[in-house]
Design a protein around this motif. Structure first.
Motif, PDB file in Angstrom:
ATOM      1  N   LYS A   1      42.666  41.637  41.426  1.00  0.00           N
ATOM      2  CA  LYS A   1      41.809  40.745  40.650  1.00  0.00           C
ATOM      3  C   LYS A   1      41.925  39.317  41.183  1.00  0.00           C
ATOM      4  O   LYS A   1      40.926  38.588  41.240  1.00  0.00           O
ATOM      5  CB  LYS A   1      42.179  40.794  39.167  1.00  0.00           C
ATOM      6  CG  LYS A   1      41.213  40.001  38.281  1.00  0.00           C
ATOM      7  CD  LYS A   1      41.523  40.200  36.800  1.00  0.00           C
ATOM      8  CE  LYS A   1      40.537  39.434  35.940  1.00  0.00           C
ATOM      9  NZ  LYS A   1      40.801  39.637  34.488  1.00  0.00           N
ATOM     10  N   LEU A   2      43.125  38.908  41.571  1.00  0.00           N
ATOM     11  CA  LEU A   2      43.311  37.595  42.169  1.00  0.00           C
ATOM     12  C   LEU A   2      42.501  37.477  43.465  1.00  0.00           C
ATOM     13  O   LEU A   2      41.868  36.454  43.729  1.00  0.00           O
ATOM     14  CB  LEU A   2      44.794  37.349  42.449  1.00  0.00           C
ATOM     15  CG  LEU A   2      45.137  36.036  43.166  1.00  0.00           C
ATOM     16  CD1 LEU A   2      44.757  34.834  42.301  1.00  0.00           C
ATOM     17  CD2 LEU A   2      46.615  35.984  43.517  1.00  0.00           C
ATOM     18  N   GLY A   3      42.532  38.534  44.272  1.00  0.00           N
ATOM     19  CA  GLY A   3      41.756  38.531  45.499  1.00  0.00           C
ATOM     20  C   GLY A   3      40.268  38.427  45.244  1.00  0.00           C
ATOM     21  O   GLY A   3      39.558  37.673  45.923  1.00  0.00           O
ATOM     22  N   LEU A   4      39.777  39.164  44.265  1.00  0.00           N
ATOM     23  CA  LEU A   4      38.361  39.100  43.909  1.00  0.00           C
ATOM     24  C   LEU A   4      37.993  37.717  43.385  1.00  0.00           C
ATOM     25  O   LEU A   4      36.919  37.192  43.674  1.00  0.00           O
ATOM     26  CB  LEU A   4      38.037  40.172  42.864  1.00  0.00           C
ATOM     27  CG  LEU A   4      38.181  41.623  43.334  1.00  0.00           C
ATOM     28  CD1 LEU A   4      38.000  42.578  42.159  1.00  0.00           C
ATOM     29  CD2 LEU A   4      37.194  41.955  44.438  1.00  0.00           C
ATOM     30  N   SER A   5      38.909  37.124  42.628  1.00  0.00           N
ATOM     31  CA  SER A   5      38.675  35.778  42.109  1.00  0.00           C
ATOM     32  C   SER A   5      38.566  34.766  43.241  1.00  0.00           C
ATOM     33  O   SER A   5      37.770  33.819  43.177  1.00  0.00           O
ATOM     34  CB  SER A   5      39.808  35.388  41.154  1.00  0.00           C
ATOM     35  OG  SER A   5      39.645  34.076  40.678  1.00  0.00           O
ATOM     36  N   SER A   6      39.368  34.960  44.299  1.00  0.00           N
ATOM     37  CA  SER A   6      39.322  34.038  45.435  1.00  0.00           C
ATOM     38  C   SER A   6      37.979  34.125  46.161  1.00  0.00           C
ATOM     39  O   SER A   6      37.508  33.133  46.744  1.00  0.00           O
ATOM     40  CB  SER A   6      40.467  34.322  46.409  1.00  0.00           C
ATOM     41  OG  SER A   6      40.215  35.476  47.186  1.00  0.00           O
ATOM     42  N   ILE A   7      37.361  35.297  46.146  1.00  0.00           N
ATOM     43  CA  ILE A   7      36.019  35.451  46.725  1.00  0.00           C
ATOM     44  C   ILE A   7      34.984  34.794  45.826  1.00  0.00           C
ATOM     45  O   ILE A   7      34.055  34.146  46.304  1.00  0.00           O
ATOM     46  CB  ILE A   7      35.704  36.950  46.925  1.00  0.00           C
ATOM     47  CG1 ILE A   7      36.603  37.531  48.033  1.00  0.00           C
ATOM     48  CG2 ILE A   7      34.225  37.164  47.264  1.00  0.00           C
ATOM     49  CD1 ILE A   7      36.557  39.047  48.132  1.00  0.00           C
TER      50      ILE A   7
END
Length: 221
Positions: free
Chosen positions: A53-59
């Motif tokens: 979810k953190l990775g998706l948020s960074s996108i």
């Protein structure tokens, strides 16, 4: 409900099964969360869901909502798919590739993965699928593990070239990796430093939940 409350004190195993591919699959209440684990790693939900979810948020959730087709390599219990559909309200197509059919059966039973109408599951090796697919994707999520080990093909230039070729313009690759020793750290450093592709950018989100590092690749045009 009692088992969920007890899980704040000790993990409560609900289900455990041997698998030829994953060796061991467990469904456990842990700190009030229903999670899927292998013998030595969290496979879905729990810390893994927070990591991706953190990775998706960074996108950027606002970018993801507008995408048409997402590819997930390594489905397991489907926590990143639940994040896409539930937290981000993504409405587009999702193709999930998972090598272990037993995991999908368990994911359907405990996490209702089968109820996600926009999701198509393909039971196949991720490398083989990537070689054969003729589709293009806006987001490719790579979350392929065998317990704590990542298959070596994930770092091969041929595989990287292939997944980059499957990206639409302005598309992203989100690659989840696990760093447990100096060798794995060096592997990631080499992967990032040697990535030289015109019209692509790469960066990492280091030390997520202690042992994970996320690598983000973007196709600029």
């Amino acid at each position: 409900m009692l088992k969920r409350i007890l899980s704040y004190l000790i993990p409560v195993i609900l289900y455990k099964k041997k698998s030829k591919i994953s060796k061991s699959i467990e469904i456990t209440w842990n700190n009030g969360e229903l999670v899927m684990d292998s013998e030595n790693a969290n496979y879905s939900y729990g810390s893994l869901q927070r990591i991706l979810k953190l990775g998706l948020s960074s996108i950027g959730f606002e970018k993801i909502v507008k995408m048409e087709h997402v590819l997930v390599l390594g489905v397991a219990g489907g926590s990143v798919i639940k994040t896409l559909v539930g937290d981000i309200a993504y409405k587009g197509k999702i193709t999930g590739v998972e090598i272990d059919p037993e995991i999908i059966k368990i994911a359907n039973q405990y996490f209702n993965l089968k109820d996600i109408s926009q999701l198509s599951i393909v039971i196949e090796d991720a490398f083989e699928f990537v070689l054969k697919t003729k589709d293009q994707y806006d987001l490719i999520i790579i979350d392929v593990f065998q317990d704590t080990k990542m298959p070596s093909f994930l770092y091969q230039s041929y595989f990287t070239d292939r997944i980059c070729s499957l990206l639409n313009t302005k598309g992203f690759i989100l690659f989840n990796t696990m760093l447990l020793d100096k060798k794995q750290n060096l592997l990631n450093e080499t992967y990032i430093s040697s990535f030289k592709k015109e019209n692509f950018s790469i960066h990492s989100i280091p030390r997520v939940e202690k042992h994970n590092e996320l690598i983000v690749i973007e196709r600029m045009n």
